[in-house]
Design a protein around this motif. Structure first.
Motif, PDB file in Angstrom:
ATOM      1  N   ALA A  37       0.719  -1.276   0.000  1.00 59.59           N
ATOM      2  CA  ALA A  37      -0.098   0.101   0.016  1.00 59.59           C
ATOM      3  C   ALA A  37       0.834   1.222   0.031  1.00 59.59           C
ATOM      4  CB  ALA A  37      -0.873   0.052   1.023  1.00 59.59           C
ATOM      5  N   GLY A  38       0.536   2.374  -0.667  1.00 61.94           N
ATOM      6  CA  GLY A  38       0.956   3.734  -0.774  1.00 61.94           C
ATOM      7  C   GLY A  38       2.328   3.623  -1.405  1.00 61.94           C
ATOM      8  N   ASP A  39       3.168   4.607  -1.156  1.00 60.21           N
ATOM      9  CA  ASP A  39       4.552   4.963  -1.885  1.00 60.21           C
ATOM     10  C   ASP A  39       5.517   4.091  -1.285  1.00 60.21           C
ATOM     11  OD1 ASP A  39       3.875   7.007  -3.963  1.00 60.21           O
ATOM     12  OD2 ASP A  39       2.926   7.678  -2.115  1.00 60.21           O
ATOM     13  N   MET A  40       5.643   3.787  -0.224  1.00 56.60           N
ATOM     14  CA  MET A  40       6.473   3.057   0.542  1.00 56.60           C
ATOM     15  C   MET A  40       6.002   2.524   1.874  1.00 56.60           C
ATOM     16  SD  MET A  40      10.231   5.193  -0.045  1.00 56.60           S
ATOM     17  CE  MET A  40      10.531   5.748  -1.588  1.00 56.60           C
ATOM     18  N   SER A  41       6.631   1.537   2.481  1.00 62.33           N
ATOM     19  CA  SER A  41       6.248   1.227   3.834  1.00 62.33           C
ATOM     20  C   SER A  41       7.680   0.892   4.689  1.00 62.33           C
ATOM     21  CB  SER A  41       5.487   0.061   3.870  1.00 62.33           C
ATOM     22  OG  SER A  41       4.414   0.203   3.226  1.00 62.33           O
ATOM     23  N   THR A  42       7.522   0.797   5.936  1.00 64.57           N
ATOM     24  CA  THR A  42       8.734   0.631   6.600  1.00 64.57           C
ATOM     25  C   THR A  42       8.538  -0.486   7.590  1.00 64.57           C
ATOM     26  OG1 THR A  42       8.422   2.314   8.380  1.00 64.57           O
ATOM     27  CG2 THR A  42       9.497   2.991   6.519  1.00 64.57           C
ATOM     28  N   LEU A  43       9.347  -1.103   7.884  1.00 65.00           N
ATOM     29  CA  LEU A  43       9.440  -2.257   8.904  1.00 65.00           C
ATOM     30  C   LEU A  43      10.362  -2.075  10.193  1.00 65.00           C
ATOM     31  CD1 LEU A  43       8.949  -5.582   6.748  1.00 65.00           C
ATOM     32  CD2 LEU A  43       7.188  -4.438   8.304  1.00 65.00           C
ATOM     33  N   SER A  44      10.007  -2.468  11.237  1.00 64.02           N
ATOM     34  CA  SER A  44      11.164  -2.714  12.468  1.00 64.02           C
ATOM     35  C   SER A  44      11.539  -4.074  12.676  1.00 64.02           C
ATOM     36  CB  SER A  44      10.513  -2.008  13.686  1.00 64.02           C
ATOM     37  OG  SER A  44      11.269  -2.286  14.826  1.00 64.02           O
ATOM     38  N   PHE A  45      12.706  -4.394  12.969  1.00 61.25           N
ATOM     39  CA  PHE A  45      13.106  -5.808  13.394  1.00 61.25           C
ATOM     40  C   PHE A  45      13.586  -5.798  14.722  1.00 61.25           C
ATOM     41  CE2 PHE A  45      14.028  -6.346   8.457  1.00 61.25           C
ATOM     42  CZ  PHE A  45      12.558  -6.662   8.043  1.00 61.25           C
ATOM     43  N   HIS A  46      13.228  -4.728  15.293  1.00 59.63           N
ATOM     44  CA  HIS A  46      13.663  -4.783  16.888  1.00 59.63           C
ATOM     45  C   HIS A  46      13.368  -6.046  17.852  1.00 59.63           C
ATOM     46  CE1 HIS A  46      13.494  -3.191  21.034  1.00 59.63           C
ATOM     47  NE2 HIS A  46      14.567  -2.801  20.791  1.00 59.63           N
ATOM     48  N   ALA A  47      14.102  -6.225  18.633  1.00 59.61           N
ATOM     49  CA  ALA A  47      13.991  -7.569  19.497  1.00 59.61           C
ATOM     50  C   ALA A  47      12.720  -7.587  19.829  1.00 59.61           C
ATOM     51  CB  ALA A  47      15.257  -7.412  20.567  1.00 59.61           C
ATOM     52  N   THR A  48      11.899  -6.720  20.126  1.00 58.41           N
ATOM     53  CA  THR A  48      10.655  -6.945  20.661  1.00 58.41           C
ATOM     54  C   THR A  48       9.468  -7.369  19.559  1.00 58.41           C
ATOM     55  OG1 THR A  48      10.403  -4.551  20.269  1.00 58.41           O
ATOM     56  CG2 THR A  48      11.041  -5.141  22.573  1.00 58.41           C
ATOM     57  N   LYS A  49       9.911  -6.987  18.252  1.00 58.18           N
ATOM     58  CA  LYS A  49       8.965  -7.363  17.392  1.00 58.18           C
ATOM     59  C   LYS A  49       8.820  -8.978  16.703  1.00 58.18           C
ATOM     60  CE  LYS A  49       8.299  -3.056  16.388  1.00 58.18           C
ATOM     61  NZ  LYS A  49       8.588  -2.339  17.746  1.00 58.18           N
ATOM     62  N   VAL A  50       7.811  -9.249  16.068  1.00 55.05           N
ATOM     63  CA  VAL A  50       7.436 -10.490  15.869  1.00 55.05           C
ATOM     64  C   VAL A  50       8.550 -11.279  15.275  1.00 55.05           C
ATOM     65  CG1 VAL A  50       5.975 -11.807  14.124  1.00 55.05           C
ATOM     66  CG2 VAL A  50       4.835 -10.059  15.582  1.00 55.05           C
ATOM     67  N   PHE A  51       9.214 -10.482  14.306  1.00 61.03           N
ATOM     68  CA  PHE A  51      10.302 -11.027  13.642  1.00 61.03           C
ATOM     69  C   PHE A  51      11.558 -10.071  14.008  1.00 61.03           C
ATOM     70  CE2 PHE A  51      13.416 -10.379  10.020  1.00 61.03           C
ATOM     71  CZ  PHE A  51      14.035 -11.490   9.809  1.00 61.03           C
ATOM     72  N   ASN A  52      12.758 -10.389  14.313  1.00 63.16           N
ATOM     73  CA  ASN A  52      13.651  -9.434  15.144  1.00 63.16           C
ATOM     74  C   ASN A  52      15.263  -9.844  14.432  1.00 63.16           C
ATOM     75  OD1 ASN A  52      15.643 -10.521  17.177  1.00 63.16           O
ATOM     76  ND2 ASN A  52      14.022 -11.482  17.404  1.00 63.16           N
ATOM     77  N   THR A  53      15.729  -8.843  14.155  1.00 58.40           N
ATOM     78  CA  THR A  53      17.245  -9.081  13.814  1.00 58.40           C
ATOM     79  C   THR A  53      18.047  -8.585  14.973  1.00 58.40           C
ATOM     80  OG1 THR A  53      17.570  -7.008  12.560  1.00 58.40           O
ATOM     81  CG2 THR A  53      16.907  -9.139  11.480  1.00 58.40           C
ATOM     82  N   ILE A  54      17.552  -8.395  16.110  1.00 61.01           N
ATOM     83  CA  ILE A  54      18.018  -7.730  17.420  1.00 61.01           C
ATOM     84  C   ILE A  54      17.799  -6.234  16.999  1.00 61.01           C
ATOM     85  CG2 ILE A  54      20.012  -7.250  18.899  1.00 61.01           C
ATOM     86  CD1 ILE A  54      21.339  -9.887  17.818  1.00 61.01           C
ATOM     87  N   GLU A  55      18.521  -5.614  16.405  1.00 62.66           N
ATOM     88  CA  GLU A  55      18.135  -4.148  15.866  1.00 62.66           C
ATOM     89  C   GLU A  55      18.148  -4.266  14.375  1.00 62.66           C
ATOM     90  OE1 GLU A  55      17.519  -1.329  17.474  1.00 62.66           O
ATOM     91  OE2 GLU A  55      18.366  -1.399  19.480  1.00 62.66           O
ATOM     92  N   GLY A  56      17.170  -3.792  13.995  1.00 59.07           N
ATOM     93  CA  GLY A  56      16.837  -3.960  12.336  1.00 59.07           C
ATOM     94  C   GLY A  56      15.821  -3.126  11.761  1.00 59.07           C
ATOM     95  N   GLY A  57      15.781  -3.265  10.242  1.00 54.91           N
ATOM     96  CA  GLY A  57      14.434  -2.802   9.742  1.00 54.91           C
ATOM     97  C   GLY A  57      14.643  -2.457   8.318  1.00 54.91           C
ATOM     98  N   ALA A  58      13.448  -2.196   7.651  1.00 57.75           N
ATOM     99  CA  ALA A  58      13.629  -2.398   6.209  1.00 57.75           C
ATOM    100  C   ALA A  58      12.626  -1.330   5.624  1.00 57.75           C
ATOM    101  CB  ALA A  58      13.067  -3.553   5.524  1.00 57.75           C
ATOM    102  N   LEU A  59      13.022  -1.039   4.475  1.00 56.27           N
ATOM    103  CA  LEU A  59      12.021  -0.041   3.552  1.00 56.27           C
ATOM    104  C   LEU A  59      11.625  -0.709   2.428  1.00 56.27           C
ATOM    105  CD1 LEU A  59      10.895   2.798   3.000  1.00 56.27           C
ATOM    106  CD2 LEU A  59      13.164   3.605   2.409  1.00 56.27           C
ATOM    107  N   ILE A  60      10.369  -0.521   2.089  1.00 57.57           N
ATOM    108  CA  ILE A  60       9.874  -1.483   1.003  1.00 57.57           C
ATOM    109  C   ILE A  60       9.391  -0.236  -0.190  1.00 57.57           C
ATOM    110  CG2 ILE A  60       7.681  -2.869   0.056  1.00 57.57           C
ATOM    111  CD1 ILE A  60       9.336  -3.413   3.538  1.00 57.57           C
ATOM    112  N   CYS A  61       9.769  -0.408  -1.237  1.00 57.23           N
ATOM    113  CA  CYS A  61       9.480   0.491  -2.518  1.00 57.23           C
ATOM    114  C   CYS A  61       9.030  -0.222  -3.336  1.00 57.23           C
ATOM    115  CB  CYS A  61      10.524   1.299  -2.758  1.00 57.23           C
ATOM    116  SG  CYS A  61      11.872   0.564  -3.257  1.00 57.23           S
ATOM    117  N   LYS A  62       8.541   0.528  -4.621  1.00 55.16           N
ATOM    118  CA  LYS A  62       7.798  -0.091  -5.827  1.00 55.16           C
ATOM    119  C   LYS A  62       8.574  -0.412  -6.846  1.00 55.16           C
ATOM    120  CE  LYS A  62       3.480   0.320  -4.266  1.00 55.16           C
ATOM    121  NZ  LYS A  62       2.241   0.885  -4.209  1.00 55.16           N
TER     122      LYS A  62
END
Ligand SMILES: Cc1ncc(COP(=O)(O)O)c(C=O)c1O
Length: 369
Positions: free
Chosen positions: A173-198
């Motif tokens: 949805a939208g132009d871009m979406s962001t994710l967090s992969f912080h330790a507390t999230k459903v999926f984690n990389t300890i700290e981490g995240g991603a930007l999804i584009c089109k």
């Protein structure tokens, strides 16, 4: 009665034994960061798992927000929600953009699309909604408004890992979406995240932006930042991804237990599943109606603590009430009645894959009494 602490969350960890061969391989390769082998593998694996075409890994979930605004050259004012984690609004300020808060919907806790148009001014350039607790925003309605006024839409999807609507990723949805992969999230990389584009061209530009703006050995095309994820956390992510479906299913069972057993507790309400959505059960928020329950939210929160059960008042306080933002016109309480009401009534209950049935029972017992 057993009285060991029950925390609100606990990280999903890959097995140490399985991780060691990955570490040995990284030691052999001697390539620790800068788009290494595991970084590339994790980007591919995440695209595949999430059902998206273009994803850029980051070192946390805040930098993708900041970078998305840079990549889309957003300026002026951005319409957003006060009911989120502070990073959503902070990302605007780090780009010199004025946040404009709009109230939320009382069912989904997401920005209320019916109130967006009234907040648009000639300086508005984008909308930054959040899929709070992984419950999707009304993306069609928001897109309609964005198209009508020529605005960009950046979704903070930090909570929405793996969420689909009618089988389609919410991250499209939208132009871009962001994710967090912080330790507390459903999926984690300890700290981490991603930007999804089109598209590939935009991914290329984001990859420049997360590497100081370098577009080649001697070419810098923008005042980029250092947002690169390293090889160790990328490898950890690859391993964790293998067990995330299992973890989501366990969370689902916990949500079912909470719902089943709290259903008839006067003054306590919670969110329901929506049939066309694949939920990720990232959080289990309950909302306390003090009059009907006979106790305020804070009294219940303290009572849980006294019993060694640690909930979290997430999101409280509202972003708009922090000193940095409370001077804004849009931050006034009368502009945000629903957000204020929800922030004053919410407690997120303990929720993580390894939470045992007995421990869920202990949480429920305290709330029911
Ligand atoms: C809604 C939301 N946005 C952004 C972030 C920031 O992510 P990170 O902590 O990975 O920088 C979080 C993290 O907790 C979040 O919950």
């Amino acid at each position: 009665m057993e009285n060991k602490s029950i925390t609100v969350t606990s990280p999903l960890l890959p097995s140490l034994k399985d991780f060691i061969p990955y570490l040995e391989d990284i030691w052999d390769r001697k390539w620790l960061t800068n788009n290494g082998y595991y970084h590339q593998e994790l980007e591919k694996a995440l695209c595949n798992y999430l059902g998206v075409k273009y994803l850029c890994l980051f070192t946390n979930g805040t930098l993708p927000l900041i970078t998305a605004l840079q990549a889309l050259r957003i300026t002026g004012e951005v319409i957003t929600t006060p009911y989120s984690f502070v990073a959503t609004t902070h990302s605007l300020c780090w780009n010199g953009i004025k946040p404009v808060f709009v109230d939320i919907d009382s069912i989904t806790c997401n920005i209320d699309p019916n109130k967006i148009e009234a907040a648009i001014t000639p300086r508005t350039t984008a909308i930054m909604p959040v899929h709070v607790y992984g419950y999707p925003c009304d993306t069609e309605y928001i897109q309609e408004i964005a198209d009508k006024y020529g605005l960009k839409v950046i979704y903070d999807a930090a909570h929405a890992f793996g969420v689909t609507v009618n089988g389609k990723s919410i991250l499209e949805a939208g132009d871009m979406s962001t994710l967090s992969f912080h330790a507390t999230k459903v999926f984690n990389t300890i700290e981490g995240g991603a930007l999804i584009c089109k598209d590939g061209q935009t991914k290329k530009r984001i990859d420049y932006l997360k590497n100081f703006g370098f577009a080649g050995e001697t070419i810098v095309v923008a005042s980029g930042i250092n947002g690169k994820m390293d090889e160790i956390r990328s490898a950890y992510g690859l391993l964790n991804l293998k067990q995330v479906d299992d973890a989501i299913e366990k969370r689902h069972q916990i949500a079912n237990q909470y719902r089943r057993e709290l259903e008839n507790t006067e003054g306590i309400s919670f969110m329901e599943d929506i049939p066309e959505i694949r939920h990720n059960y990232a959080y289990f928020p309950i909302f306390v109606d003090a009059e009907k329950y006979g106790m305020t939210r804070d009294e219940l929160y303290d009572k849980m603590k006294e019993n060694n059960v640690f909930g979290r008042r997430y999101f409280y306080p509202l972003i708009s009430s922090f000193s940095t933002y409370r001077g804004l016109d849009s931050a006034r309480s009368k502009n945000l009645p629903i957000a204020n009401k929800i922030a004053d009534s919410v407690i997120c209950l303990p929720m993580y894959a390894e939470l045992t049935e007995n421990n869920v029972e202990r949480v429920i017992e305290i709330i029911r009494k």
